[in-house]
Scaffold this active site. Structure first.
Site, PDB file in Angstrom:
ATOM      1  CB  SER A 111      -0.830   0.126   0.977  1.00  0.00           C
ATOM      2  OG  SER A 111      -1.990  -0.856   0.875  1.00  0.00           O
ATOM      3  CE  LYS A 162      -3.556   0.576  -1.342  1.00  0.00           C
ATOM      4  NZ  LYS A 162      -4.207  -0.199  -0.316  1.00  0.00           N
ATOM      5  CE1 TYR A 175      -4.667  -1.142  -4.363  1.00  0.00           C
ATOM      6  CE2 TYR A 175      -5.055  -3.629  -4.652  1.00  0.00           C
ATOM      7  CZ  TYR A 175      -4.841  -2.458  -3.763  1.00  0.00           C
ATOM      8  OH  TYR A 175      -4.972  -2.583  -2.303  1.00  0.00           O
TER       9      TYR A 175
HETATM   10  N1  GLN Z   1      -2.229  -5.323  -2.014  1.00  0.00           N
HETATM   11  C1  GLN Z   1      -2.650  -5.073  -0.519  1.00  0.00           C
HETATM   12  C2  GLN Z   1      -4.396  -5.525  -0.666  1.00  0.00           C
HETATM   13  O1  GLN Z   1      -4.915  -5.111  -1.495  1.00  0.00           O
HETATM   14  C3  GLN Z   1      -2.516  -3.912  -0.152  1.00  0.00           C
HETATM   15  C4  GLN Z   1      -2.835  -3.820   1.401  1.00  0.00           C
HETATM   16  C5  GLN Z   1      -2.150  -3.006   2.332  1.00  0.00           C
HETATM   17  O2  GLN Z   1      -0.816  -2.991   2.288  1.00  0.00           O
HETATM   18  N2  GLN Z   1      -2.505  -2.607   3.292  1.00  0.00           N
HETATM   19  O3  GLN Z   1      -4.877  -6.159   0.286  1.00  0.00           O
END
Ligand code: GLN
Length: 303
Positions: A63, A66, A188
């Site tokens: 994440s 992001k 994603y």
């Molecule tokens: N790729 C992970 C998911 O979609 C990312 C979640 C995370 O790092 N919090 O669950």
């Protein structure tokens, strides 16, 4: 400020937390991560880079991606995006379904999974390949031309990603996706499954400490937009533990279930700490402890 000494002190203080918590196993390819690994890097706006432990060892950024996809979309203007995603803390787990339905398919913020899917969808529309755009951004800012998606992790996420698929299909049913669900999910996963080190991520996050200016001196975001990204990171970057993270660390930060946390000291530096053991909110226990120690000993926080 002796950054190298501060990093050693932070690592020493975090040592009891290394190996604590649970390695993420809902993505099977992440379950093999070494729970004893720990690294921490700091990059300054004046160009110095410091590191301790496994700071040059690549891990799955998850994440943390992001942050970069949001900044790359905001570079094209935020007005339209902010109609499709909010900027309030969710107070719910990062992959929660329930709030999304109650709120008509508009995710609370860009750092929970639903919000990041909307951001990725927008980046896909703007660039034609969201995953490559994020990868190339990291390569450039970190000066790491070999940095890449781990295809094994991306595949593992895709075949086990039922919750993300549910979030994406629900948003599509609310007309909050522009691209086909399968495209958005694949893009994603390509960005979540990027492998990068603490060093790479500290360097790549430095534009947020430089108020929007990239490594080559060009501007990605205005100072005002960079401030907004940092504010959103502070309030939403560590999910339903954002209050506790602000309390302990006092910096804008973004965690990932690979165990990394990127934190920004506006005007001064970007830091990345990594250790795979996670708490129940999905944040690395040793990385939080190390960042907590760093800001406590240095006095460097936004407060
Ligand atoms: N790729 C992970 C998911 O979609 C990312 C979640 C995370 O790092 N919090 O669950």
């Amino acid at each position: 400020m002796n950054y190298q000494d501060l990093l050693y002190t932070a690592m020493r203080d975090a040592r009891p937390a290394i190996g604590q918590g649970r390695v993420a196993d809902y993505i099977p390819a992440l379950a093999a991560a070494d729970p004893q690994a720990f690294g921490m890097a700091l990059a300054t706006v004046s160009g110095e880079v410091y590191g301790v432990g496994d700071w040059e060892r690549p891990f799955s950024i998850q994440s943390i991606s992001k942050v970069f996809s949001l900044a790359l979309v905001l570079a094209h203007g935020g007005d339209y995006l902010w109609k499709r995603v909010g900027r309030e803390p969710s107070g719910n787990p990062f992959n929660s379904l329930i709030q999304l339905e109650a709120e008509g398919g508009i995710p609370r913020n860009p750092f929970i999974n639903a919000g990041a899917l909307v951001v990725t969808d927008r980046l896909q529309t703007l660039t034609g390949d969201a995953g490559i755009t994020v990868r190339d951004f990291l390569r450039r800012e970190a000066g790491s031309p070999a940095l890449d998606t781990d295809r094994n992790v991306a595949f593992s996420e895709a075949v086990n990603g039922h919750r993300n698929a549910a979030l994406a299909h629900f948003m599509a049913s609310c007309d909050n996706l522009e691209n086909p669900v399968d495209t958005v999910l694949a893009q994603y996963y390509a960005q979540c499954a990027l492998s990068a080190s603490c060093r790479d991520l500290a360097l790549a996050g430095l534009f947020l400490a430089r108020h929007g200016v990239l490594a080559d001196g060009s501007r990605l975001l205005s100072g005002s937009e960079a401030k907004k990204v940092n504010a959103t990171l502070l309030t939403c970057g560590t999910y339903d533990a954002a209050g506790e993270f602000a309390y302990r660390v006092g910096l804008p930060g973004k965690s990932g279930v690979g165990g990394g946390i990127l934190a920004i000291v506006p005007g001064r530096a970007a830091l990345c700490a990594w250790s795979p053991g996670l708490d129940s909110a999905g944040n690395s226990m040793a990385a939080v402890a190390a960042l907590d120690a760093f800001t406590t000993h240095s006095g460097l926080s936004v407060f």
